[in-house]
Scaffold this active site. Structure first.
Site: not given
Ligand code: TEU
Ligand code: CA
Length: 553
Positions: A20, A22, A24, A28, A97, A199, A252, A324-325
């Site tokens: 972060d 700034n 908040d 960012d 992305d 994606d 992906e 992130h998943d």
């Molecule tokens: O993820 C696709 C995907 O297969 C996910 O739904 C996965 O099954 C789930 O995150 C469980 O692990 C992509 C993106 O990376 C994810 O962040 C998004 O939520 C999703 O597509 C929809 O855009």
């Molecule tokens: Ca910020």
């Protein structure tokens, strides 16, 4: 042929939790700017930005309201251009992305599309319901929440959303939609970005007529849109655009196998340069992290090896353990108790295979899963829904649902990056949008920078080695001891140079004997996670989560 993407080590930024700038409480682009030297110092030479675009955040940026702008929470286009420019000055590429399977329901196309006579109506899948509109057009289920159809009370029709309700699917069969996608690509490529991570790109072509799907509990209908009928046609069209630029693309692809992948990434007829598959991420779960089982090393090895073997010489792999998943990898495949040892071991294990490696923010610090106090404190729509279904539809005990949720939620990977042991881990000067993991006093970048034996410094050495040694980049791959349920051992070979990568996944000591044609005394042990690895002989005891790489120069 352009193949510079083979020598990249990519750092993934999930902007909301990165840094972060700034004050908040939300990560960012100012924050990113302040950390470019950190990324450079780590050795990464490309950044993948998870969505930076304006978004109502139903799925934290994966629901896009405007493809050609920057979310004001993160900055604006001018600031983005500055980040891009500063990254390029440091020889760091930048990829965006590209989320075009769906938009946000707050995107202007979707708002317009509700009107059946609007030219945007056919940008999405609007259909009449069955039984006079009482029932949805088919039995498809959303991957994220309930049915895949939502009724609009005003126009009386249903729209399709394979993900959350706020993520209506775009209709790529409409040539105007495909022109929009190409236009978005050109917008960012003209600005100078170096490519896209696309994606769920294998979901964009839906079967004509949208027939009912095979009745499974979640994602029912998937067989009618995964690798759908026109997918290769559409991807070739998009490829024509990216071919005009010096860039690369990465798709992906959930439920992808190496054989199927070759249809997309075979170098002789490429639609995408790289592909993210999920197979090695399923060694402790079934398809999604939510359906858990005990970690099974053999499953993980089999997945890695089959990709290494089957696409070798024909296409290029991507290597990742976190994004992130998924929950944090040490908490899944390693050991929180042996965090340092298993963190370094897992790093060697994946990065020394053939392919372009990805490092997800905080992975290089050995960040771990988090634990909050109640389901309401979590942010991820996916876990909230899974919890509700398990609790209220399947009627599992509260304790069981809760333990599943805590372990599997994507929020595990989305806690703020731990920069220092200052308040809020140095991520922000105010209240962070999502709670910082309580372990930040022990685990943080500042502390690890000062310690030559930290996970962070291991990643630095490893990334440097990976980038500088052709055997680590281009070498052939061969697995040893396939039937072992505690060891993962493989070799790489290139132009007379050789690597033997030894990894123990056990908390106990495990005896090791080098494969037949290896004389370890002829090699230098590198990238070890214990001091004083035995230098003599070809047999020794591997300590808990020990990793060693023998380099035959
Ligand atoms: O993820 C696709 C995907 O297969 C996910 O739904 C996965 O099954 C789930 O995150 C469980 O692990 C992509 C993106 O990376 C994810 O962040 C998004 O939520 C999703 O597509 C929809 O855009
Ligand atoms: Ca910020």
């Amino acid at each position: 042929m352009k193949d510079w993407y083979k020598n990249l080590v990519v750092y993934q930024i999930w902007p909301r939790s990165f840094c972060d700038g700034n004050g908040d409480g939300i990560g960012d682009l100012e924050g990113v700017l302040s950390k470019l030297d950190y990324i450079k110092d780590l050795g990464c030479n490309c950044i993948w930005f998870s969505p930076l675009y304006p978004s109502p955040n139903a799925d934290y940026g994966y629901d896009i309201a405007d493809y050609k702008s920057i979310n004001p929470e993160y900055g604006d286009l001018e600031l983005f251009k500055k980040v891009l420019n500063e990254a390029h000055k440091r020889d760091i590429k930048v990829i965006m992305d590209l989320v075009v399977n769906h938009t946000s329901d707050e995107h202007k196309w979707f708002v317009e599309s509700k009107n059946p006579s609007s030219p945007y109506h056919d940008y999405y899948f609007w259909r009449d319901g069955k039984q006079g509109g009482k029932k949805p057009p088919n039995n498809w289920l959303s991957c994220f929440e309930g049915g895949a159809w939502e009724k609009d009370d005003k126009n009386g029709k249903y729209y399709l959303h394979v993900f959350a309700k706020k993520q209506p699917d775009l209709n790529h069969d409409n040539p105007r939609v495909r022109e929009e996608v190409k236009d978005i690509m050109r917008f960012w490529l003209d600005m100078g970005v170096d490519g896209f991570r696309e994606d769920v790109i294998t979901f964009i072509s839906k079967k004509k007529g949208l027939p009912n799907g095979f009745p499974i509990p979640s994602a029912c209908g998937i067989e009618h849109y995964m690798d759908g009928p026109h997918i290769h046609e559409y991807l070739k069209e998009y490829r024509d655009v990216t071919d005009e630029y010096d860039c690369f693309t990465l798709g992906e692809a959930p439920m992808m196998t190496p054989t199927k992948a070759l249809k997309y990434i075979d170098e002789s007829n490429k639609e995408l340069d790289l592909m993210f598959h999920f197979q090695h991420m399923e060694a402790d779960c079934i398809l999604v992290d939510y359906i858990q089982r005990k970690f099974n090393l053999k499953k993980m090895k089999k997945a890695f090896s089959s990709w290494q073997e089957k696409i070798n010489g024909r296409a290029w792999n991507t290597l990742y353990l976190e994004n992130h998943d998924h929950p944090r990898i040490i908490s899944r495949y390693g050991s929180e108790k042996y965090r340092e040892e298993s963190g370094k071991m897992l790093a060697n294990m994946y990065m020394l295979q053939q392919g372009t490696p990805f490092v997800y923010q905080g992975q290089e610090l050995g960040m771990l899963n988090t634990r909050l106090d109640s389901i309401d404190e979590y942010a991820d729509c996916f876990v909230k829904n899974n919890y509700n279904v398990a609790r209220n539809k399947v009627h599992l005990s509260e304790k069981k649902c809760w333990e599943w949720a805590v372990k599997s939620t994507r929020d595990n990977a989305r806690t703020p990056v731990q920069w220092s042991d200052a308040e809020n881990a140095g991520f922000t000067t105010s209240t962070p949008w999502f709670p910082v993991n309580k372990n930040y006093h022990e685990i943080n970048a500042e502390k690890e920078q000062a310690n030559p034996d930290s996970i962070l410094n291991h990643y630095k050495k490893l990334i440097k080695f990976k980038k500088e040694n052709e055997v680590a980049i281009y070498g052939d791959y061969k697995e040893h001891f396939k039937s072992s349920s505690v060891l993962y051992v493989y070799e790489r070979n290139y132009k007379g140079k050789r690597l033997l990568v030894i990894n123990s996944f056990s908390e106990k000591n495990v005896p090791f004997e080098a494969p037949k044609d290896f004389d370890l005394e002829q090699a230098t042990p590198i990238l070890c996670n214990y001091k004083n690895p035995t230098l003599q002989g070809n047999g020794f005891m591997l300590r808990p989560y020990e990793t060693r790489v023998y380099y035959f120069e």
